[in-house]
Design an enzyme around this catalytic site. Structure first.
Site, PDB file in Angstrom:
ATOM      1  N   ARG A   1      41.551  42.615  54.480  1.00 26.06           N
ATOM      2  CA  ARG A   1      40.235  41.784  54.203  1.00 26.06           C
ATOM      3  C   ARG A   1      39.576  42.855  53.008  1.00 26.06           C
ATOM      4  NH1 ARG A   1      41.261  37.705  54.968  1.00 26.06           N
ATOM      5  NH2 ARG A   1      40.602  36.177  56.609  1.00 26.06           N
TER       6      ARG A   1
ATOM      7  N   HIS B   1      44.256  36.620  46.131  1.00 23.68           N
ATOM      8  CA  HIS B   1      44.073  35.927  47.379  1.00 23.68           C
ATOM      9  C   HIS B   1      45.194  34.990  47.522  1.00 23.68           C
ATOM     10  CE1 HIS B   1      41.378  35.951  51.232  1.00 23.68           C
ATOM     11  NE2 HIS B   1      42.688  35.810  51.584  1.00 23.68           N
TER      12      HIS B   1
END
Lengths: 313, 313
Positions: free
Chosen positions: A228, A276
């Site tokens: 993250r 991502h």
């Protein structure tokens, strides 16, 4: 009485079709869609399956839901303060490991083989015979050794690397030769060639890699973040890379996504941005995960990959 | 009587030191150097260890040499017509496999993950969230399944690929699920996602990949050559790539090295040039190979990795 299933996902058509075909006992797809606003809240849903960001906005209005299967690994939207915690939440695990291995080892090998520099020299018509490096004998550090970290550790061993792990408490992956915990940053980070961060987003992991901890990494070390974005203090990392205190960084996740145009990372040296894409959800694998868990639910057995609302993963 | 050893290599200092330290029974380093012209031909050398191109020019003047250990896999300079064939020639095998795995899978993953395109988009400050591909389920074809091919096959299986092999006759690698021989080009090449050429340079392999055989490869397939440049008809490959009949090529070896500035490959699209760096000789591994073989020699046992002068490998 049948279980009433809500599917709320970008890929709801794929999921609805695949779950229909699975012919689950006592399971009716009561609604499937991609918009939270269109969920018929008067229906008494028992189970919800889909993306945490979509589900977070309707779950407070669906008190009959007793189980939510997330299609993501990270379930932050469902853990925000004020959200319900009176149901069973399971997340997606065991479906991203192989893709993460391809991502991480693709970039590790790209670094050792100097494939960007070699390509640039080719474009300048230069025969670049400078020797490549090798992963053999290098040390790989994993921050977070869950199901993804375990797959990365096995791949590290396959490539002849030594694998170290930093975890909250667990020490159960055979491919990891040494474990570190708590404040053991100097011992762990100080001896790595590669650091791969696979941490979930929790209160304990926010800013874990900051100017103080990053300083422990050797100057030649390369950092990869597939966990993250919030685990890393982005300003501190940009500063470290700009000052040449770190060999490089490959980042898949960021505090804000897409990365804003004004972000310093667009101009930080030795930094690769992968937007991502490291391990995108695979609808087939996620359907299988849901189907397996539904069978457990139907037989009143314990579900796989339950999230602890307190720990946050 | 001691065995008189000649070391003739760019890395002669490293080899001389390491072999000295190995304390081999009845073995004297009679001369070590990097220049063929400086070899004292009046000495009666029994064994020679070094690069084939250097040894080729002195071997005719050293009739007492009974065994040559090559530091290369390819021994063409020692197989030229008129060269001696009255001694035991062993080449370097089993020392390049792991490096070749890093090279091949580095570029396979770079292709699937689109890392060059992603990097170019990053340089244009574009958030490139297009999904990557995966090696899982793809089919890898190996032309040549010796010790290097075997390592590549195992790595293919590790990454979830199906591995096919094209060989002269052998079918002994467990990781290869299907074998092809002789004229079975259409069946073999026609169904591959990746083709890795690991062939030695022999009369049979020269120009094996030409306009006719290349045409069997699917349009999306990617070709890698880590064997010998002469296995490929370079004009035919340049034409295929330019016409978009092939997904791409990654070439480590060429008919002429360094690649001449006038060569069309410098301007061929979807081609990567890696300048014969895929698996450079590792002096430590090669010393271990020599030491092991010397022990066999000393005990009058059969040597490892003997070259068949007729087959050429």
């Amino acid at each position: 009485m049948s279980n009433q299933l809500l599917i709320l996902s970008r890929d709801y058509k794929l999921y609805a079709q695949a779950i229909q075909q699975a012919n689950l006992a006592n399971c009716v797809i009561a609604h499937a869609g991609s918009s939270a606003g269109e969920v018929p809240i008067q229906l008494n849903f028992d189970i919800a399956f889909g993306e945490p960001n979509l589900l977070a906005s309707v779950l407070p209005q669906l008190p009959s839901v007793r189980w939510v299967q997330s299609t993501w690994a990270g379930v932050e939207p469902l853990l925000a303060s004020g959200q319900r915690t009176d149901y069973t939440l399971t997340n997606a695990r065991g479906v991203f490991g192989k893709l993460m291995v391809e991502y991480v080892f693709g970039y590790l090998l790209a670094h050792e083989r100097r494939i960007f520099a070699r390509w640039q020299n080719q474009n300048a018509q230069q025969w670049d015979a400078r020797p490549p490096g090798t992963l053999q004998g290098k040390r790989l550090g994993l921050m977070g050794v869950g199901s993804i970290g375990g797959e990365l550790a096995k791949a590290g061993v396959f490539f002849g690397m030594e694998v170290w792990g930093y975890t909250r408490a667990s020490e159960d992956c055979q491919a990891v030769s040494r474990y570190f915990h708590g404040e053991q940053f100097a011992q762990f980070l100080g001896n790595l060639d590669y650091l791969v961060c696979v941490l979930p987003n929790t209160q304990q992991t926010v800013g874990l890699l900051n100017s103080q901890t990053l300083a422990f990494l050797p100057k030649h070390a390369v950092l990869l973040n597939v966990g993250r974005g919030k685990s890393i203090d982005e300003s501190a990392l940009a500063e470290h890379l700009t000052a040449g205190k770190l060999g490089g960084a490959v980042l898949d996740v960021f505090v804000q996504e897409p990365l804003p145009l004004s972000h310093p990372f667009w101009h930080t040296p030795n930094l690769l941005i992968t937007s991502h894409t490291a391990a995108l959800s695979d609808p087939l694998a996620l359907t299988n995960l849901f189907v397996r868990n539904y069978q457990h639910w139907h037989e009143k057995k314990s579900l796989q990959y339950q999230v602890d609302f307190h720990l946050g993963y």
